[in-house]
Design an enzyme around this catalytic site. Sequence first.
Site, short mmCIF file in Angstrom:
data_model
loop_
_atom_site.label_atom_id
_atom_site.label_comp_id
_atom_site.label_asym_id
_atom_site.label_seq_id
_atom_site.Cartn_x
_atom_site.Cartn_y
_atom_site.Cartn_z
N HIS A 1 0.82 -1.21 0.00
CA HIS A 1 0.00 0.00 0.00
C HIS A 1 0.85 1.26 0.00
O HIS A 1 2.08 1.22 0.13
CB HIS A 1 -0.94 0.00 1.22
CG HIS A 1 -0.24 -0.05 2.54
ND1 HIS A 1 0.27 1.08 3.15
CD2 HIS A 1 0.01 -1.08 3.38
CE1 HIS A 1 0.81 0.74 4.31
NE2 HIS A 1 0.67 -0.57 4.48
N CYS B 1 2.76 -5.10 6.81
CA CYS B 1 2.50 -4.92 5.38
C CYS B 1 3.72 -4.33 4.68
O CYS B 1 4.74 -4.04 5.29
CB CYS B 1 1.28 -4.02 5.18
SG CYS B 1 -0.26 -4.80 5.69
#
Length: 327
Positions: A286, A302
Amino acid sequence: MKTANLCMAMLAVVVGLRTNSALALTAEQINQVTFADRQRQSGAGPDPFIVKAQVLLSRRSISPGVIDGGDGENFRKAVAQFRRHANLGGGDEMDELTWLGLDGDSANDVVSEYKLSEKDTAYDFADAIPRDYAKQAKMKRLSYTSPEEMLGERFHMSEKLLRALNPGADFTAAGAALFVVSAERSLEKGSAWRIDAVKSTGMVVVFAADDTVLASYPATIGSENTPSPTGEYTVERVARNPNYTYDPEKNFQQGKNTETLVLPPGPNGPVGTIWIALSKPTFGIHGTPEPSQVSKTTSHGCVRLTNWDAEQLADLVKPGVAVRFVD
């Protein structure tokens, strides 16, 4: 006493003008810089030689992260990646062969002019973005907070570099001419075959079907407390301009927030402008609200990229693309 205060005020103005002048940078200084000019003369502002090198690397989809004219870790990663790609040997030095391989002496269009549009000046900026997720959840959008932040991200630049190229500019006037770097990139959409998230170097490397490197990006990949997974997964879906659901039971504890919260979309949201969901639940690749911190801070497991790198990666991938976490 009043005279002394007036003198001090005038001195402060003069010092400020000198400081701004020292940090100012012209388009010609960057466009015309050559390898022979690589040693900075003086000052603490962005280095024209490094600005040019960062832009030329970015054009080859070898991202240096934020283009800021600084000799930092992400710039060095990009140089090392280009040297490997061009068979110039190991190391991360911008030596003459590397510079010439980037066409450094001949490229003269690194900085170009951009005119602010009515759409630019009509953007609804946020006054500020609170740290607390509960407060963010009450906002309509996690927008940019200033024209400099918006334009910096659009052109992959630091706000400091943007201001250095445009001293005294009015960033709120439609039609105003600004100097910005031209770091545009062009790759075939959907051409990614595999993504490697390399934990040891903090890099995301994208491969084509023939195993050639399509692109590379500096990345934040997990942390000691919340490490990224190991092994191979796949891309499940891509969400553009996503909202963000905070669930302390599934994710992490943010401040004193113990309830599930839905944060609105926007470039200053926790996952920025892109969410690439992986086949491992709650994990993804992301964007970020703080591009200058990519690869310099930790994440909650992440893979975090700058918004513009995440946006390019989103164009390259499609569901089913393999994502390997490599130590």
